[in-house]
Design a protein around this motif. Structure first.
Motif, short mmCIF file in Angstrom:
data_model
loop_
_atom_site.label_atom_id
_atom_site.label_comp_id
_atom_site.label_asym_id
_atom_site.label_seq_id
_atom_site.Cartn_x
_atom_site.Cartn_y
_atom_site.Cartn_z
N ARG A 25 39.81 28.46 30.44
CA ARG A 25 39.51 29.84 30.79
C ARG A 25 40.59 30.49 31.64
NH1 ARG A 25 33.19 28.44 32.00
NH2 ARG A 25 32.58 28.20 29.83
N TRP A 26 41.68 29.78 31.84
CA TRP A 26 42.78 30.36 32.61
C TRP A 26 43.78 30.98 31.63
CZ3 TRP A 26 43.34 30.30 38.04
CH2 TRP A 26 42.32 29.64 38.72
N HIS A 27 43.40 32.14 31.06
CA HIS A 27 44.28 32.83 30.14
C HIS A 27 44.44 34.28 30.59
CE1 HIS A 27 40.51 34.43 28.45
NE2 HIS A 27 40.09 33.16 28.42
N ARG A 28 45.34 35.00 29.95
CA ARG A 28 45.72 36.34 30.42
C ARG A 28 44.53 37.29 30.52
NH1 ARG A 28 48.14 38.93 26.96
NH2 ARG A 28 49.23 40.50 28.23
N ARG A 29 43.67 37.29 29.51
CA ARG A 29 42.55 38.23 29.52
C ARG A 29 41.56 37.94 30.64
NH1 ARG A 29 42.31 41.75 25.55
NH2 ARG A 29 40.15 42.23 26.14
N ALA A 30 41.59 36.73 31.16
CA ALA A 30 40.66 36.36 32.23
C ALA A 30 41.31 36.43 33.61
CB ALA A 30 40.11 34.96 31.96
N PHE A 31 42.47 37.05 33.71
CA PHE A 31 43.19 37.06 34.98
C PHE A 31 42.34 37.67 36.10
CE2 PHE A 31 46.44 39.13 37.84
CZ PHE A 31 46.87 37.95 38.41
N ALA A 32 41.74 38.83 35.83
CA ALA A 32 40.93 39.49 36.86
C ALA A 32 39.75 38.62 37.26
CB ALA A 32 40.45 40.86 36.37
N ARG A 33 39.10 38.00 36.28
CA ARG A 33 37.95 37.14 36.60
C ARG A 33 38.36 35.94 37.43
NH1 ARG A 33 33.26 37.85 34.58
NH2 ARG A 33 32.75 35.63 34.69
N ARG A 34 39.51 35.37 37.14
CA ARG A 34 39.96 34.22 37.93
C ARG A 34 40.29 34.65 39.36
NH1 ARG A 34 38.34 32.70 33.71
NH2 ARG A 34 36.55 32.89 35.10
N LEU A 35 40.82 35.86 39.52
CA LEU A 35 41.06 36.36 40.88
C LEU A 35 39.76 36.46 41.65
CD1 LEU A 35 43.70 39.18 40.20
CD2 LEU A 35 44.12 36.93 41.21
#
Length: 495
Positions: free
Chosen positions: A409-419
């Protein structure tokens, strides 16, 4: 309004890596660089103030000073607990994202609005992740030059210290943020390597803890003991044994032990070792290929060997630390002092830098977007700087989240969610005033990271212990978190 966050990011990217002034620059150049830095800092502050002013109306209902506001639709992420619960944490993460994915089918208008907000946040996150830049090529080049230099020096060391009463340097290990692939704003530009030291023939190292209490800041004495070499075979001649040959015979053969060269009492002395190692590097420099192209200046240092390398306009600072490995593990005692002041020259601090570097390499091999976690670190330590949280705190939090959120799940589209995952983890730790040490007692470390058996079973030290003891410091940290959460929301917002 949509343009302002982008301008904010661009200005931040200009000032997050001010070029350090070298010793060769004149006073006027230093002054111009300082004036430029102050101008950029002022412009960044102005943009941030304008952004916060425009968002103040939306944020007025949130109690940011106490940091207890609930996570809204844009910021939804799993709740990460501080205690060990690896299976439960991953299951909650799966359920949370599955639940989020189905919200778009719900008939609730509020849920649809939150889904649109989340989508906009993800889109804005993609724009942001693509604009977060740092001199990764410079880091890779610096690490490569450092690694090649240390490889050349190690080959020379093997011949230089053979049949001598001095430690045997092993292959150097790159440690610190540069070799992990990122660099905080407060990075000093120094490439650190740890040089493991093995005892010379006829000697053995034995580690003796000399500090109690704080497990995370332990120091050790490296006790040097003599061992019998009478039974060892040698083609040319029978070796002299430090235990079973007389001092007169040893002196006549000019055979000294390590106890007589680099030790204080029976303990390996850091400062004596540093002086010896620097002299070893000096005498070896003309035998390495790099001496033809690099000019070297030795910087004085009591507990390490620091080199300043220059070639034309290129310059590089390398600091060689010395370490003794704990058994066959990735844990060392190092010459680098801990946060607490080390006064005794025989004190060696326990370090987890090698284990952490191996962890980052392990993660980079498995992530679908190998630099996404590094860009998260870059954002929190450089773009959203001056938050009241140290680079080491952010690094610890990010490492914990990497072992909690599935790596797929550490991909570009999930950047905001990972933050927001990282923010949620920090929030939970602040609520409980408990942030676990990442290496000590962590049963979720990758199998390739080797720890001493006793270290896996210890209770992880609490890195937020000072907040638990000091209510005022805890309150200040909660307020800092509230301000940071607001600034991150502004940065990710496209409205």
């Amino acid at each position: 309004m949509a343009l302002l966050p982008m301008i904010f990011v661009l200005v931040q990217s200009l000032i997050q890596y001010p070029q350090p002034a070298g010793d060769g620059l004149d006073e006027a150049t230093h002054r111009r660089m300082k004036e430029r830095q102050e101008l950029l800092d002022h412009e960044m502050a102005r943009l941030l103030q304008e952004l916060e002013h425009r968002r103040s109306g939306e944020a007025s209902n949130n109690d940011v000073h106490e940091g207890e506001d609930s996570v809204d639709g844009q910021e939804e992420c799993m709740e990460v607990k501080v205690q060990e619960s690896s299976d439960a944490s991953e299951q909650r993460s799966r359920e949370k994202e599955d639940h989020d994915g189905g919200k778009g089918e719900s008939g609730s208008g509020g849920m649809e609005d939150r889904e649109k907000t989340r989508y906009a946040g993800n889109e804005q996150g993609i724009l942001l992740v693509d604009r977060i830049e740092w001199p990764v090529e410079d880091l890779e080049r610096g690490c490569s030059v450092t690694a090649e230099l240390m490889e050349s020096l190690t080959r020379v060391f093997v011949d230089s210290v053979s049949n001598t009463p001095y430690p045997v340097p092993q292959e150097a290990i790159g440690v610190g943020s540069a070799f992990e692939g990122w660099s905080p704003r407060d990075w000093d530009g120094v490439y650190h390597v740890l040089v493991p030291l093995n005892p010379p023939p006829g000697h053995t190292f034995h580690l003796e803890p000399n500090s109690a209490g704080q497990v995370a800041d332990r120091t050790f004495n490296v006790c040097v003991e003599l061992v019998c070499t009478c039974e060892k075979e040698q083609v040319e001649e029978k070796p002299l044994c430090f235990l079973h040959h007389s001092r007169e015979e040893l002196r006549r053969k000019q055979k000294r032990s390590l106890l007589e060269t680099l030790c204080t009492s029976s303990y390996l002395d850091v400062e004596k070792t540093s002086r010896w190692f620097c002299q070893l590097v000096r005498s070896s420099w003309l035998q390495v290929p790099q001496w033809h192209s690099w000019h070297v200046v030795f910087q004085p240092c009591r507990r390490s060997c620091r080199l300043e390398l220059s070639k034309g306009r290129d310059s590089l600072m390398v600091e060689m630390l010395f370490g003794v490995r704990r058994g066959d593990s990735d844990i060392f005692v190092s010459s680098q002092p801990t946060k607490a002041t080390i006064t005794a020259s025989t004190a060696w601090a326990e370090t987890y830098a090698v284990a952490e570097a191996k962890f980052f390499r392990h993660i980079a091999r498995q992530l679908p977007c190998e630099s996404l976690h590094l860009k998260c670190l870059q954002l929190f330590t450089c773009i959203l700087r001056d938050t009241g949280f140290s680079s080491s705190t952010w690094k610890t939090v990010v490492m914990h989240v990497l072992t909690t959120v599935p790596l797929s799940r550490w991909h570009r589209r999930a950047f905001a969610r990972r933050l927001w995952d990282i923010m949620a983890y920090l929030d939970r730790c602040l609520q409980l005033t408990h942030l676990r040490h990442f290496v000590l007692g962590n049963e979720r470390l990758p199998a390739e990271i080797s720890l001493p058996p006793a270290m896996r079973g210890v209770v992880p030290p609490n890195l937020f212990e000072h907040l638990a003891r000091d209510p005022a410091a805890h309150r200040e940290a909660r307020q800092a978190y509230g301000r940071l959460r607001f600034r991150l929301g502004v940065l990710l917002s496209s409205h």
